[in-house]
Design an enzyme around this catalytic site. Sequence first.
Site, PDB file in Angstrom:
ATOM      1  N   LYS A  97      43.492  42.730  48.857  1.00  0.00           N
ATOM      2  CA  LYS A  97      44.006  44.121  48.845  1.00  0.00           C
ATOM      3  C   LYS A  97      43.381  44.913  49.999  1.00  0.00           C
ATOM      4  O   LYS A  97      42.325  44.533  50.525  1.00  0.00           O
ATOM      5  CB  LYS A  97      43.694  44.824  47.517  1.00  0.00           C
ATOM      6  CG  LYS A  97      42.190  44.944  47.152  1.00  0.00           C
ATOM      7  CD  LYS A  97      41.474  46.183  47.665  1.00  0.00           C
ATOM      8  CE  LYS A  97      39.988  46.166  47.357  1.00  0.00           C
ATOM      9  NZ  LYS A  97      39.163  47.081  48.109  1.00  0.00           N
ATOM     10  N   ALA A 150      32.903  39.567  50.149  1.00  0.00           N
ATOM     11  CA  ALA A 150      32.272  40.887  50.189  1.00  0.00           C
ATOM     12  C   ALA A 150      32.726  41.687  51.404  1.00  0.00           C
ATOM     13  O   ALA A 150      31.936  42.274  52.121  1.00  0.00           O
ATOM     14  CB  ALA A 150      30.748  40.745  50.201  1.00  0.00           C
ATOM     15  N   GLY A 198      38.518  40.060  47.420  1.00  0.00           N
ATOM     16  CA  GLY A 198      38.805  38.631  47.237  1.00  0.00           C
ATOM     17  C   GLY A 198      38.310  38.104  45.899  1.00  0.00           C
ATOM     18  O   GLY A 198      39.039  37.413  45.180  1.00  0.00           O
ATOM     19  N   GLY A 199      37.078  38.417  45.545  1.00  0.00           N
ATOM     20  CA  GLY A 199      36.513  37.949  44.271  1.00  0.00           C
ATOM     21  C   GLY A 199      37.296  38.517  43.099  1.00  0.00           C
ATOM     22  O   GLY A 199      37.549  37.817  42.101  1.00  0.00           O
ATOM     23  N   SER A 200      37.725  39.769  43.213  1.00  0.00           N
ATOM     24  CA  SER A 200      38.500  40.402  42.139  1.00  0.00           C
ATOM     25  C   SER A 200      39.878  39.757  42.017  1.00  0.00           C
ATOM     26  O   SER A 200      40.377  39.545  40.902  1.00  0.00           O
ATOM     27  CB  SER A 200      38.682  41.895  42.419  1.00  0.00           C
ATOM     28  OG  SER A 200      37.433  42.531  42.496  1.00  0.00           O
ATOM     29  N   ALA A 201      40.502  39.443  43.165  1.00  0.00           N
ATOM     30  CA  ALA A 201      41.823  38.800  43.143  1.00  0.00           C
ATOM     31  C   ALA A 201      41.716  37.427  42.483  1.00  0.00           C
ATOM     32  O   ALA A 201      42.576  37.031  41.693  1.00  0.00           O
ATOM     33  CB  ALA A 201      42.373  38.666  44.566  1.00  0.00           C
ATOM     34  N   ASP A 244      37.856  46.489  40.782  1.00  0.00           N
ATOM     35  CA  ASP A 244      39.146  46.162  41.406  1.00  0.00           C
ATOM     36  C   ASP A 244      39.972  45.152  40.613  1.00  0.00           C
ATOM     37  O   ASP A 244      41.110  44.875  40.970  1.00  0.00           O
ATOM     38  CB  ASP A 244      38.924  45.543  42.790  1.00  0.00           C
ATOM     39  CG  ASP A 244      38.361  46.543  43.783  1.00  0.00           C
ATOM     40  OD1 ASP A 244      38.603  47.751  43.607  1.00  0.00           O
ATOM     41  OD2 ASP A 244      37.682  46.105  44.724  1.00  0.00           O
TER      42      ASP A 244
END
Length: 287
Positions: free
Chosen positions: A6, A94, A99-102, A133
């Site tokens: 995002k 980070a 990315g980690g949230s997706a 997120d």
Amino acid sequence: MLANAKINLHLHITGRAENGYHFLDSLVAFTSLCDDINIEPSDRFKLNISGLTSLSSACSEQDNLISRVTHLLSDHIGIAPHVDIHLLKKIPLAGGLGGGSADAAATLLLLKDLWHIKSDDVLEKIAASLGSDIVACLYNSPVIMRETGNKILAAPKMPKLYGLLVNPNAASPTPAVYRAYAQSQRPFSDTIVFPDQFYSAKELCAFLKEQTRNDLTDAAITIAPEIKTVLNALDQLPNNLLARLSGSGATCFALFDNEEDAQRGYEIIKKNHPYFWVETVLINHHS
Ligand code: C5P
């Protein structure tokens, strides 16, 4: 399943909660840059990570949001977390791209199917408990985030945009950026009332430029001064409609209304800053 990165087209800090978290107003859009996640039933839990190599050392399996959402969901519904998860990582870690949230959101959606979970309520509850997120990433289409990120409102209809993402390979950890923001004692910003629809990239970017900001920009620059270099370089690209920091950084984006200008921007940045990470992306690619 693809887990799309995002960007925050704007990010206003509108207040502070008693627990120290900040209230936000942010129009979030998703890009064609994505990780890829697959999940298969197995006789034990296993997470395999390939792609961006720095990832496996940077986050242990236990800390990885994918493991955490899997175990929380399995506890919640009483099914053993016996799955093989394969993550192909392409979104820088980070970097303000979520990315980690997706990845966590895509994992929840895949497990929902695999474990025949009927309602989305439990997914949203787990998503909200782990990071600001992840709830937005469950939607994977443009949304407005409010409160600490967990309240989701409908976004205006937006055209496709062509974007350039640039990261100076500098770390700007979210907690440090928010701390620097809090120390700066800036006045809080207002929430934005968007029209129902933007008909062109130019119209959208003119609105964002005139009426909105990313309030974390100055704080992020104190943590990672290279961000200033990136923003200056993006500002100077021919025909760019808007250049801005995403989230707490350090990735910045420039927006264009056609692919050729985005590609020309890519070549200019690559030539002048060979050590920056640079990607061209489509934004709102489903619209
Ligand atoms: O939710 P996330 O893991 O991205 O947050 C990391 C840190 O950023 C939090 O621990 C908090 O210090 C800060 N933060 C905040 N307000 C938010 C989101 C994050 O202060 N809405």
